[in-house]
Design a protein around this motif. Structure first.
Motif, mmCIF file in Angstrom:
data_model
loop_
_atom_site.group_PDB
_atom_site.id
_atom_site.type_symbol
_atom_site.label_atom_id
_atom_site.label_comp_id
_atom_site.label_asym_id
_atom_site.label_seq_id
_atom_site.Cartn_x
_atom_site.Cartn_y
_atom_site.Cartn_z
ATOM 1 N N LYS A 222 0.815 -1.231 0.000
ATOM 2 C CA LYS A 222 0.000 0.000 0.000
ATOM 3 C C LYS A 222 0.840 1.270 0.000
ATOM 4 O O LYS A 222 0.377 2.344 -0.354
ATOM 5 C CB LYS A 222 -0.878 0.032 1.269
ATOM 6 C CG LYS A 222 -2.134 -0.777 1.191
ATOM 7 C CD LYS A 222 -3.190 -0.302 2.180
ATOM 8 C CE LYS A 222 -2.790 -0.432 3.625
ATOM 9 N NZ LYS A 222 -3.808 -0.031 4.589
ATOM 10 N N CYS A 223 2.088 1.178 0.474
ATOM 11 C CA CYS A 223 2.920 2.360 0.700
ATOM 12 C C CYS A 223 3.215 3.084 -0.617
ATOM 13 O O CYS A 223 3.557 2.460 -1.617
ATOM 14 C CB CYS A 223 4.212 1.925 1.375
ATOM 15 S SG CYS A 223 5.408 3.238 1.590
ATOM 16 N N VAL A 224 3.087 4.400 -0.594
ATOM 17 C CA VAL A 224 3.387 5.189 -1.804
ATOM 18 C C VAL A 224 4.725 5.916 -1.668
ATOM 19 O O VAL A 224 5.043 6.809 -2.448
ATOM 20 C CB VAL A 224 2.256 6.197 -2.122
ATOM 21 C CG1 VAL A 224 0.988 5.473 -2.503
ATOM 22 C CG2 VAL A 224 2.010 7.148 -0.950
ATOM 23 N N ALA A 225 5.497 5.550 -0.646
ATOM 24 C CA ALA A 225 6.862 6.070 -0.462
ATOM 25 C C ALA A 225 6.928 7.586 -0.350
ATOM 26 O O ALA A 225 7.872 8.208 -0.799
ATOM 27 C CB ALA A 225 7.774 5.575 -1.587
ATOM 28 N N CYS A 226 5.921 8.186 0.285
ATOM 29 C CA CYS A 226 5.909 9.652 0.405
ATOM 30 C C CYS A 226 6.890 10.134 1.475
ATOM 31 O O CYS A 226 7.326 11.284 1.443
ATOM 32 C CB CYS A 226 4.500 10.133 0.728
ATOM 33 S SG CYS A 226 3.918 9.587 2.346
ATOM 34 N N GLY A 227 7.185 9.289 2.452
ATOM 35 C CA GLY A 227 8.147 9.663 3.502
ATOM 36 C C GLY A 227 7.550 10.443 4.659
ATOM 37 O O GLY A 227 8.247 10.789 5.611
ATOM 38 N N VAL A 228 6.242 10.728 4.603
ATOM 39 C CA VAL A 228 5.625 11.551 5.656
ATOM 40 C C VAL A 228 5.748 10.899 7.034
ATOM 41 O O VAL A 228 5.941 11.572 8.040
ATOM 42 C CB VAL A 228 4.137 11.822 5.300
ATOM 43 C CG1 VAL A 228 3.366 12.322 6.495
ATOM 44 C CG2 VAL A 228 4.063 12.841 4.188
ATOM 45 N N CYS A 229 5.658 9.568 7.073
ATOM 46 C CA CYS A 229 5.735 8.887 8.370
ATOM 47 C C CYS A 229 7.064 9.176 9.055
ATOM 48 O O CYS A 229 7.133 9.270 10.288
ATOM 49 C CB CYS A 229 5.531 7.383 8.205
ATOM 50 S SG CYS A 229 6.584 6.650 6.940
ATOM 51 N N THR A 230 8.125 9.327 8.286
ATOM 52 C CA THR A 230 9.438 9.598 8.883
ATOM 53 C C THR A 230 9.630 11.087 9.133
ATOM 54 O O THR A 230 10.195 11.481 10.147
ATOM 55 C CB THR A 230 10.561 9.062 7.985
ATOM 56 O OG1 THR A 230 10.410 9.618 6.673
ATOM 57 C CG2 THR A 230 10.522 7.562 7.878
ATOM 58 N N LEU A 310 -0.793 10.692 9.860
ATOM 59 C CA LEU A 310 -0.317 11.394 8.665
ATOM 60 C C LEU A 310 -0.249 10.517 7.418
ATOM 61 O O LEU A 310 -0.266 11.029 6.302
ATOM 62 C CB LEU A 310 1.077 11.990 8.929
ATOM 63 C CG LEU A 310 1.143 13.137 9.951
ATOM 64 C CD1 LEU A 310 2.588 13.482 10.288
ATOM 65 C CD2 LEU A 310 0.428 14.375 9.412
ATOM 66 N N CYS A 311 -0.152 9.218 7.578
ATOM 67 C CA CYS A 311 0.022 8.350 6.407
ATOM 68 C C CYS A 311 -1.175 8.484 5.453
ATOM 69 O O CYS A 311 -2.325 8.270 5.853
ATOM 70 C CB CYS A 311 0.164 6.887 6.846
ATOM 71 S SG CYS A 311 0.330 5.777 5.430
ATOM 72 N N PRO A 312 -0.931 8.846 4.212
ATOM 73 C CA PRO A 312 -2.050 9.094 3.289
ATOM 74 C C PRO A 312 -2.811 7.836 2.879
ATOM 75 O O PRO A 312 -3.913 7.938 2.338
ATOM 76 C CB PRO A 312 -1.364 9.742 2.076
ATOM 77 C CG PRO A 312 0.037 9.254 2.112
ATOM 78 C CD PRO A 312 0.375 9.089 3.571
ATOM 79 N N VAL A 313 -2.200 6.657 3.108
ATOM 80 C CA VAL A 313 -2.895 5.436 2.704
ATOM 81 C C VAL A 313 -3.293 4.576 3.909
ATOM 82 O O VAL A 313 -3.688 3.423 3.762
ATOM 83 C CB VAL A 313 -2.041 4.609 1.710
ATOM 84 C CG1 VAL A 313 -1.847 5.366 0.403
ATOM 85 C CG2 VAL A 313 -0.697 4.227 2.315
ATOM 86 N N GLY A 314 -3.188 5.150 5.092
ATOM 87 C CA GLY A 314 -3.709 4.482 6.284
ATOM 88 C C GLY A 314 -2.893 3.313 6.797
ATOM 89 O O GLY A 314 -3.443 2.416 7.435
ATOM 90 N N ILE A 315 -1.587 3.313 6.545
ATOM 91 C CA ILE A 315 -0.759 2.246 7.127
ATOM 92 C C ILE A 315 -0.597 2.555 8.616
ATOM 93 O O ILE A 315 -0.201 3.652 8.999
ATOM 94 C CB ILE A 315 0.602 2.145 6.411
ATOM 95 C CG1 ILE A 315 0.379 1.634 4.980
ATOM 96 C CG2 ILE A 315 1.554 1.229 7.179
ATOM 97 C CD1 ILE A 315 1.634 1.538 4.139
ATOM 98 N N ASP A 316 -0.953 1.570 9.435
ATOM 99 C CA ASP A 316 -1.008 1.774 10.881
ATOM 100 C C ASP A 316 0.077 0.934 11.553
ATOM 101 O O ASP A 316 -0.009 -0.293 11.602
ATOM 102 C CB ASP A 316 -2.404 1.361 11.386
ATOM 103 C CG ASP A 316 -2.623 1.729 12.841
ATOM 104 O OD1 ASP A 316 -1.629 1.828 13.586
ATOM 105 O OD2 ASP A 316 -3.794 1.898 13.233
HETATM 106 S S1 SF4 Z 1 3.449 7.767 5.232
HETATM 107 FE FE1 SF4 Z 1 2.524 5.831 4.602
HETATM 108 S S2 SF4 Z 1 2.627 5.877 2.367
HETATM 109 FE FE2 SF4 Z 1 4.044 7.449 3.080
HETATM 110 S S3 SF4 Z 1 6.041 6.384 3.199
HETATM 111 FE FE3 SF4 Z 1 5.104 6.222 5.222
HETATM 112 S S4 SF4 Z 1 4.012 4.238 5.208
HETATM 113 FE FE4 SF4 Z 1 4.470 4.790 3.055
#
Ligand code: SF4
Ligand code: SF4
Length: 327
Positions: A222-230, A310-316
């Motif tokens: 599901k991850c779109v590699a946006c980096g927001v989680c970090t 913050l994750c745009p695709v709801g990864i929890d």
């Molecule tokens: S915020 Fe969600 S979608 Fe973006 S990199 Fe992290 S896990 Fe992936």
């Protein structure tokens, strides 16, 4: 313990700012609150009424010039070490600073840029009155132990804060406040207990998150590699260093980077050991829950819940470490 009525917060900050530069979450009224030096007349948001971005943006700015060249000479840009007071970061954020300290201050060459903001910084950490839906402090450690990372713990009881000094510096900075009675102390303890729920076996988490677990593929799909989680994380410390030409010279700067980006591990040779999303997702989780406990004796996640929100695709992340997605 001491008492600070919310009506007295502005006065308390004014008094504090006579001896320390006060840093706190401030919002423009429309968006998230961000940590910055509080200007006279500005009202920080420390009542949990707004989503607060991580204090990492203040302790480790997203863009920071380390040195520059001018007329052929190197000009050092290490910030001045000042007396600060950081107010309104969450108790979990204060613990995240302990993770940062391991990264930036341990060893024989502490990072002078981080140290300038950290060395004389009185930490006033908040236990909010309302626990946000995403928060899971108690799953990542012993929350009561985190009080040791603070000078003062502020328990939000609605119309007032109970202020618990944890250091001599904290006692000095709160000595002008009235004493709290036993009922307030009991209410503060009860509030903290709500955040201490769900403690899990740290070792078991690390063991469960195995390198070759086939579930990583599924989690990362599901991850779109946006980096927001970090970028939103109070304990993520990865950065990049770059040199840029500028008018009349050059500068070396440090900027945020994320292990979730494809070029994070791209080498000069063109080889990339983590080209796909699966190894990058796995790295983020294993780093926090397996490698950092081995390295530092503490989990690299403090359960603040920001990545969950913050994750745009709801990864929890709670589902991942809780086992549902990795068993
Ligand atoms: S915020 Fe969600 S979608 Fe973006 S990199 Fe992290 S896990 Fe992936
Ligand atoms: S909950 Fe997410 S954002 Fe917060 S410390 Fe853990 S990994 Fe970082």
């Amino acid at each position: 313990m001491k008492l600070l009525p919310k009506s007295g917060v502005a006065g308390f900050i004014k008094e504090l700012s006579k001896t320390r530069e006060v840093v706190a979450p401030v919002s423009d009224g429309e968006s998230y609150a961000v940590f910055k030096s509080v200007a006279p007349g500005e009202t920080p948001i420390i009542d949990g009424s707004r989503f607060i971005l991580s204090p990492r943006s203040w302790f480790m700015p997203g863009y920071e010039v380390l040195f520059e060249t001018k007329d052929g000479e190197i000009v050092d840009k290490t910030p001045e070490t000042k007396a600060y007071a950081t107010i309104g970061l969450y108790l979990a954020d204060a613990h995240a600073l302990e993770v940062f300290d391991r990264v930036f201050l341990d060893g024989d060459k502490p990072d002078p840029y981080y140290n300038a903001r950290r060395a004389d910084n009185a930490i006033f950490a908040l236990v909010p009155a309302k626990k946000r839906w995403s928060v899971f402090w108690g799953m990542t450690g012993n929350v009561c132990d985190w009080k040791k990372a603070c000078d003062v713990v502020m328990y939000d009881l609605g119309s007032e804060f109970v202020m618990e000094p944890m250091t001599d510096r904290g006692a000095e900075l709160t000595k002008s406040l009235a004493d709290a009675d036993d009922s307030k102390k009991a209410a503060a303890d009860a509030l903290l207990a709500r955040y201490d729920e769900g403690e899990v076996d740290v070792k078991a988490i690390g063991e469960r998150l195995m390198w070759d677990n086939p579930k990583w593929e599924e989690v990362s799909r599901k991850c779109v590699a946006c980096g927001v989680c970090t970028y939103g994380c109070p304990s993520c410390s990865c950065f990049d260093m770059r040199d840029d030409l500028k008018c009349g010279g050059a500068e070396r700067y440090r900027c945020l980077d994320s292990c979730q980006h494809a070029d994070f591990t791209l080498m000069g040779s063109g080889y990339n050991p983590r080209p796909g999303r699966m190894p990058r997702t796995r790295q983020r989780l294993l780093h926090k829950f397996k490698y950092q406990p081995e390295q530092f004796g503490m989990i690299g996640c403090v359960g603040c819940g920001r990545c969950v929100e913050l994750c745009p695709v709801g990864i929890d992340i709670r589902k991942i470490v809780g086992g549902k997605e990795t068993k």
